[in-house]
Design a protein around this motif. Sequence first.
Motif, mmCIF file in Angstrom:
data_model
loop_
_atom_site.group_PDB
_atom_site.id
_atom_site.type_symbol
_atom_site.label_atom_id
_atom_site.label_comp_id
_atom_site.label_asym_id
_atom_site.label_seq_id
_atom_site.Cartn_x
_atom_site.Cartn_y
_atom_site.Cartn_z
ATOM 1 N N ILE A 178 4.540 -4.006 2.822
ATOM 2 C CA ILE A 178 4.292 -4.048 1.383
ATOM 3 C C ILE A 178 3.583 -2.755 1.028
ATOM 4 O O ILE A 178 3.115 -2.031 1.909
ATOM 5 C CB ILE A 178 3.431 -5.263 0.941
ATOM 6 C CG1 ILE A 178 2.017 -5.169 1.534
ATOM 7 C CG2 ILE A 178 4.113 -6.571 1.297
ATOM 8 C CD1 ILE A 178 1.030 -6.132 0.900
ATOM 9 N N ALA A 179 3.529 -2.468 -0.241
ATOM 10 C CA ALA A 179 2.801 -1.280 -0.698
ATOM 11 C C ALA A 179 1.571 -1.721 -1.463
ATOM 12 O O ALA A 179 1.634 -2.626 -2.291
ATOM 13 C CB ALA A 179 3.685 -0.421 -1.592
ATOM 14 N N ASN A 180 0.452 -1.107 -1.164
ATOM 15 C CA ASN A 180 -0.740 -1.196 -1.992
ATOM 16 C C ASN A 180 -0.889 0.157 -2.656
ATOM 17 O O ASN A 180 -0.298 1.141 -2.220
ATOM 18 C CB ASN A 180 -1.978 -1.537 -1.158
ATOM 19 C CG ASN A 180 -1.989 -2.985 -0.705
ATOM 20 O OD1 ASN A 180 -1.418 -3.851 -1.343
ATOM 21 N ND2 ASN A 180 -2.626 -3.254 0.405
ATOM 22 N N PHE A 181 -1.674 0.223 -3.714
ATOM 23 C CA PHE A 181 -1.804 1.459 -4.477
ATOM 24 C C PHE A 181 -3.282 1.779 -4.652
ATOM 25 O O PHE A 181 -4.070 0.897 -4.967
ATOM 26 C CB PHE A 181 -1.141 1.298 -5.850
ATOM 27 C CG PHE A 181 0.257 0.744 -5.771
ATOM 28 C CD1 PHE A 181 1.335 1.574 -5.507
ATOM 29 C CD2 PHE A 181 0.498 -0.614 -5.925
ATOM 30 C CE1 PHE A 181 2.617 1.063 -5.415
ATOM 31 C CE2 PHE A 181 1.780 -1.137 -5.841
ATOM 32 C CZ PHE A 181 2.841 -0.296 -5.585
ATOM 33 N N GLU A 182 -3.643 3.032 -4.426
ATOM 34 C CA GLU A 182 -5.028 3.432 -4.621
ATOM 35 C C GLU A 182 -5.081 4.684 -5.483
ATOM 36 O O GLU A 182 -4.070 5.345 -5.707
ATOM 37 C CB GLU A 182 -5.748 3.632 -3.285
ATOM 38 C CG GLU A 182 -5.229 4.765 -2.442
ATOM 39 C CD GLU A 182 -5.998 4.896 -1.128
ATOM 40 O OE1 GLU A 182 -6.745 3.986 -0.749
ATOM 41 O OE2 GLU A 182 -5.834 5.951 -0.495
ATOM 42 N N ASN A 183 -6.275 4.978 -5.973
ATOM 43 C CA ASN A 183 -6.499 6.129 -6.863
ATOM 44 C C ASN A 183 -5.608 6.064 -8.106
ATOM 45 O O ASN A 183 -5.051 7.068 -8.538
ATOM 46 C CB ASN A 183 -6.272 7.451 -6.116
ATOM 47 C CG ASN A 183 -7.156 7.573 -4.904
ATOM 48 O OD1 ASN A 183 -8.318 7.189 -4.921
ATOM 49 N ND2 ASN A 183 -6.586 8.091 -3.820
ATOM 50 N N VAL A 184 -5.487 4.864 -8.672
ATOM 51 C CA VAL A 184 -4.649 4.678 -9.860
ATOM 52 C C VAL A 184 -5.293 5.399 -11.042
ATOM 53 O O VAL A 184 -6.487 5.240 -11.315
ATOM 54 C CB VAL A 184 -4.461 3.180 -10.181
ATOM 55 C CG1 VAL A 184 -3.698 2.999 -11.489
ATOM 56 C CG2 VAL A 184 -3.748 2.477 -9.037
ATOM 57 N N GLU A 185 -4.480 6.196 -11.728
ATOM 58 C CA GLU A 185 -4.897 6.899 -12.945
ATOM 59 C C GLU A 185 -3.832 6.677 -14.004
ATOM 60 O O GLU A 185 -2.674 6.390 -13.684
ATOM 61 C CB GLU A 185 -5.043 8.398 -12.672
ATOM 62 C CG GLU A 185 -6.091 8.742 -11.644
ATOM 63 C CD GLU A 185 -6.123 10.238 -11.324
ATOM 64 O OE1 GLU A 185 -5.184 10.967 -11.711
ATOM 65 O OE2 GLU A 185 -7.084 10.667 -10.681
ATOM 66 N N SER A 186 -4.217 6.830 -15.268
ATOM 67 C CA SER A 186 -3.257 6.649 -16.357
ATOM 68 C C SER A 186 -3.147 7.918 -17.178
ATOM 69 O O SER A 186 -4.072 8.733 -17.226
ATOM 70 C CB SER A 186 -3.689 5.488 -17.255
ATOM 71 O OG SER A 186 -4.927 5.790 -17.873
ATOM 72 N N ASP A 187 -1.993 8.064 -17.810
ATOM 73 C CA ASP A 187 -1.729 9.218 -18.662
ATOM 74 C C ASP A 187 -0.905 8.740 -19.853
ATOM 75 O O ASP A 187 0.272 8.410 -19.710
ATOM 76 C CB ASP A 187 -0.970 10.290 -17.871
ATOM 77 C CG ASP A 187 -0.643 11.512 -18.696
ATOM 78 O OD1 ASP A 187 -1.408 11.828 -19.629
ATOM 79 O OD2 ASP A 187 0.392 12.152 -18.416
#
Length: 181
Positions: free
Chosen positions: A141-150
Amino acid sequence: MLSPMKKVKILSVLVLALMSGFWACEKDDICIDGDTPLLVIRFYDIDNPTELKSVPSLRVVGVGQNTTVTTMSDRSALDSIAIPLKVSENTTGFQFIKNSSDVEEEDTEGNTVTLEGGDVDTLNFNYTRIDKFISRACGYIANFENVESDLEAETENWIKEIEIISPLVENSTEAHVKIFH
């Protein structure tokens, strides 16, 4: 030559050895824990930032896609949604459409075409993917880190502010992003 009693003992030992081998094996053909988590977004009132505020007739479409996100009710008044991030890239873009509706217009040949109506804001999420092995049945599975928005700036964005409250997405049970409108 072996006596019948010795044959029974040898056969019993072989049967027990085979059965214990089957019992020792892990059942690995059913995946229970193998879902990549969704990004959970909560919508808040910009004038009263502690109050949830539904988005009327909300539609979410992936940038470059012709279909709506299927993890939420389309064109509903929602104050919370969960949407998938791409597992093969480090960015995912979405069009968030407030007051979504079908608008019929005529094209240059006089044919009636249906277009998307409503207030569209485009929001991109950038992140680092972390692949995690779950089991043989589930795979990775994939986890996601350092999520940022634009948020793509427009003359009048209906999305006023975005706050990343959890830059690590490893489950779908808690909110990761607050959107104020």
